[in-house]
Design a protein around this motif. Sequence first.
Motif, PDB file in Angstrom:
ATOM      1  N   THR A   1      -8.412   2.009  -2.112  1.00 56.61           N
ATOM      2  CA  THR A   1      -7.682   1.093  -1.227  1.00 56.61           C
ATOM      3  C   THR A   1      -8.565  -0.079  -0.808  1.00 56.61           C
ATOM      4  O   THR A   1      -8.118  -1.233  -0.793  1.00 56.61           O
TER       5      THR A   1
ATOM      6  N   ILE B   1      -5.221   7.169  -1.896  1.00 58.02           N
ATOM      7  CA  ILE B   1      -5.296   5.872  -1.215  1.00 58.02           C
ATOM      8  C   ILE B   1      -5.699   6.025   0.256  1.00 58.02           C
ATOM      9  O   ILE B   1      -6.296   5.124   0.831  1.00 58.02           O
TER      10      ILE B   1
ATOM     11  N   LEU C   1       0.823  -1.207   0.000  1.00 57.05           N
ATOM     12  CA  LEU C   1       0.000   0.000   0.000  1.00 57.05           C
ATOM     13  C   LEU C   1       0.858   1.258   0.000  1.00 57.05           C
ATOM     14  O   LEU C   1       0.571   2.218  -0.710  1.00 57.05           O
TER      15      LEU C   1
END
Length: 604
Positions: free
Chosen positions: A85, A71, A41
């Motif tokens: 996300t 995100i 991520l």
Amino acid sequence: MFSKAFRVKSNTAIKGSDRRKLRADVTAAFATLGTDQVSELIPGKEELNIVKLYTHKGDAVTAYTSAGNPILFELEKNLYPTVYTLWSYPDLLPTFTTWPLVLEKLVGGADLMLPGLVVPPAGLPRVQKGELCAIALVGNRAPVAIGVAAMSTAEMLAAGLKGRGFSVLHTYQDHLWQSGDKSSPPSIAPPLPDATDVSEEKVQGDMRGLALRGEEGNGEACRAHGESSLPEAPEDGSGSRGDPSQDLAEGKSLPEPAKRSGMELQEAARALQQGGFRSVPAEQMDGLLRQCFLHALKCRVRKADLPLLTSTLLGSHMFSCCPEGQQLDIKKSSYKKLSKFLQHMQQEEIVQVKELSRGVESVVAVDWKHPSITSFVIPEPSPASQTVQEGGREQPYRAPDVKALYCVPASMTLLFRESGHRKGSALEASEVRATVIDYVKKNDLVDADNKNLVKLDPVLCDCILEKNEQHTVLKLPWDNLLSRCLEKLQPAYQVTFPGQEPLVKKGKICPIDISLAQRTYNKKVTVVRNLEAYGLDPSSVASALQQRCHASTTVTPVPGAKDGLQVQIQGNQIHHLGRLLLEEFGLPRKHIQGLEKAPRPGKK
């Protein structure tokens, strides 16, 4: 929060120390994420930006963007994931489900009321007041919104699912989502039975309807009936309220709430029925679906292709096996979804399907000796098919003829009516010019002093001019008049494949898109999209490129698209790809974008 446009104060690349701090904050905020997932991520070297912005209400928000997509965002030192996300990590937050009709209201800034929830057979997720939650739609586990619970699950049940349930912070289609690549939610199968499996009779007789509280709090969401809808908490003999969750667990019958009237309820019922029940005979589509499935396994899929993405099975193989003149549409079958159809095929032991990665299913085994496959008779192709077998060899691909068209909108019907054209008529540019010239001459609108000018009558004024020009512009040159007319018409296009009837579609045809993408360790891959619009099978193109380039190729679903497929080739192979499309397939250069990215001579 992001239902209206926000103001960006700054947009800067993140520093190394801030990147490490963000990783630590993500790890602390989302304990379910493992170390590898946090690194995925918040990548170590890829571009990551910090965007400081102010919402339309004046809230100061810090957003974090990766590869152009937001995100995460931070508000009052609290970290929240975006829908981008959550689509990669759908289990990051406890997820509640509502109906598709509710999404539009959430995007507009409304909060989610408890009567709008769909209660699954296993019950609601257990959350505490103030806990961050995701909101998904019936039939798809991909979240479309995030919000903060206004009460705990126990309090929701005790309240009989009445009142405000969630303060919504961010949704799919809001302005924060629009700051990214605007991709659509992926299709992720729900972990529990789909609530749309409620029978038509049950919906007609028991549906509670849908509504949602607006910004000012007018009204309340009414409950769309599911098999596990919760009752009002009954009074016991002492006057205290009973436990509705206990009633539900004991299987007690649920009281019918007061019926709601009005157009909203009727519209909701009609929309649910159209979305959840077949409007055409499903038996015919079931048969076509099975035929294309067996045809694909018998003729197109090979053992070397396994494991095969189920989306590739459908997009690259089953669609290609659909007989000419028929259209394969899973939504019109009794299965509604490819995953449900493949479950039945797995029960018949024809194939074996597994989820090899999160939310992505693949066919991992095929029993080619199964009687259903061995006894399947391949339908004879019609002479007009684009690809036919002659002498054991396949005819070469021939590029379609693509023409730009213009559709007549309602605002232009007066101008085109005298020529016999109606609203929605699709015309070529030459036909549009001929119609306008004929109208001008019939109504004697050519300026007597200057033949290059056209006098504008009330019809031309309404159709051609902008509102602020209505009383100021009296004449226009011929070329200006014609160009304005083309701009006011709605774009469309006609695609004609050799030996087939022309297909007319609205909008502009998307060119074949070629791009370069950076992968790990600075490796480049060439990505090709929109091949299907020109009748090209992505799997066939991938195979041809693999032989030409001596490089590995893959066919994967286009991120954010429902049905599209893309071909990925290792390295910068745009030169080889250009020769294949232009020289071998004969596609015009105007229908291909990205050829200029080919490597220069002497460069790899």
